[in-house]
Design a protein around this motif. Structure first.
Motif, PDB file in Angstrom:
ATOM      1  N   THR A 155      45.143  52.280  60.500  1.00 55.91           N
ATOM      2  CA  THR A 155      46.435  51.861  59.954  1.00 55.91           C
ATOM      3  C   THR A 155      46.712  50.415  60.339  1.00 55.91           C
ATOM      4  O   THR A 155      45.969  49.813  61.119  1.00 55.91           O
ATOM      5  CB  THR A 155      47.575  52.747  60.501  1.00 55.91           C
ATOM      6  N   GLU A 156      47.807  49.842  59.796  1.00 51.51           N
ATOM      7  CA  GLU A 156      48.125  48.447  60.103  1.00 51.51           C
ATOM      8  C   GLU A 156      48.342  48.228  61.588  1.00 51.51           C
ATOM      9  O   GLU A 156      48.069  47.160  62.119  1.00 51.51           O
ATOM     10  CB  GLU A 156      49.381  48.021  59.323  1.00 51.51           C
ATOM     11  N   SER A 157      48.832  49.278  62.278  1.00 51.54           N
ATOM     12  CA  SER A 157      49.041  49.132  63.722  1.00 51.54           C
ATOM     13  C   SER A 157      47.773  49.414  64.519  1.00 51.54           C
ATOM     14  O   SER A 157      47.801  49.391  65.752  1.00 51.54           O
ATOM     15  CB  SER A 157      50.171  50.064  64.167  1.00 51.54           C
ATOM     16  N   GLY A 158      46.657  49.687  63.820  1.00 52.06           N
ATOM     17  CA  GLY A 158      45.395  49.888  64.509  1.00 52.06           C
ATOM     18  C   GLY A 158      45.121  51.326  64.903  1.00 52.06           C
ATOM     19  O   GLY A 158      44.101  51.621  65.535  1.00 52.06           O
ATOM     20  N   ASP A 159      46.016  52.242  64.558  1.00 52.93           N
ATOM     21  CA  ASP A 159      45.787  53.651  64.894  1.00 52.93           C
ATOM     22  C   ASP A 159      44.796  54.273  63.920  1.00 52.93           C
ATOM     23  O   ASP A 159      44.733  53.875  62.752  1.00 52.93           O
ATOM     24  CB  ASP A 159      47.108  54.433  64.825  1.00 52.93           C
TER      25      ASP A 159
END
Ligand SMILES: [Cu+2]
Length: 220
Positions: free
Chosen positions: A104-108
């Motif tokens: 995801t955009e947050s790196g998750d």
């Protein structure tokens, strides 16, 4: 005076306290009769020693039982009552999916669980024992690699119309390739007897156009 070390307590009682000893059963008697032999003194001492630990264990067990009954009943914990009491949503009988090519955009990592929709929540047009809350969305006309494993017991990920049937084994990675030639929703079920909710862990794969697939990824 013959002084018997083993029965010292008894002798002291007899000699100095003038105690009346209980040598025959009494109505509603709970305790032992008074010992008049070293063998029975041993029995009484063993009982007293064990009883000390039995009392501690009983207090611990009833304390745990009491707190569980108090804090997990419907009134005090309605959420736990709804999702935990019958075990279906705790573990083992659901499929979990990871889209390990993306984050995801947050790196998750992109991952979600997929549960069968219970009878009580079914809407018109949904399939009983087959529809799930989160479908696996995949792009049509695209070669896909599936890697399947299990966290508990052997399951089997099977979707008949896609020719898919692959064991999910704990401690092992199984690989299958998948190509869907048309869009649609394809239903499958766990196909390795895995426990009491084996019949209630279906799966639904939704094959969509690449454009729709990309917007699905965006929505996660
Ligand atoms: Cu199963």
């Amino acid at each position: 005076m013959i002084y018997n070390l083993i029965n010292r307590t008894l002798d002291l009682n007899v000699l100095f306290l003038n105690q009346i000893l209980n040598d025959a059963p009494e109505p509603w008697q709970i305790g032992y009769q008074d010992s008049a032999a070293p063998g029975f003194t041993g029995v009484v001492e063993l009982h007293n020693t064990l009883f000390f630990y039995i009392v501690i264990i009983c207090i611990s067990v009833f304390w745990m039982l009491g707190t569980i009954i108090y804090s997990h009943n419907y009134k005090n914990n309605p959420i736990a009552h709804k999702y935990l009491n019958h075990g279906r949503f705790v573990h083992q009988w659901y499929w979990s999916f990871e889209y390990s090519d993306y984050v995801t955009e947050s790196g998750d990592p992109i991952e979600f669980d997929s549960y069968m929709i219970p009878d009580s929540d079914l809407e018109l047009g949904q399939f009983r024992l087959l529809d799930v809350d989160n479908r696996v969305v995949i792009p049509v006309d695209t070669h896909i690699r599936l890697i399947v494993t299990s966290a508990d017991v052997i399951h089997d990920y099977a979707v008949p119309s896609l020719g898919l049937k692959i064991d999910a084994c704990p401690g092992r990675l199984n690989q299958a390739s998948l190509l869907t030639e048309r869009t649609g929703v394809f239903y499958g079920q766990c196909s390795e007897l895995c426990g009491v909710y084996h019949g209630f862990m279906p799966t639904a794969i939704e094959a969509v156009s690449v454009e729709n697939y990309l917007s699905f990824l965006d929505s996660l």
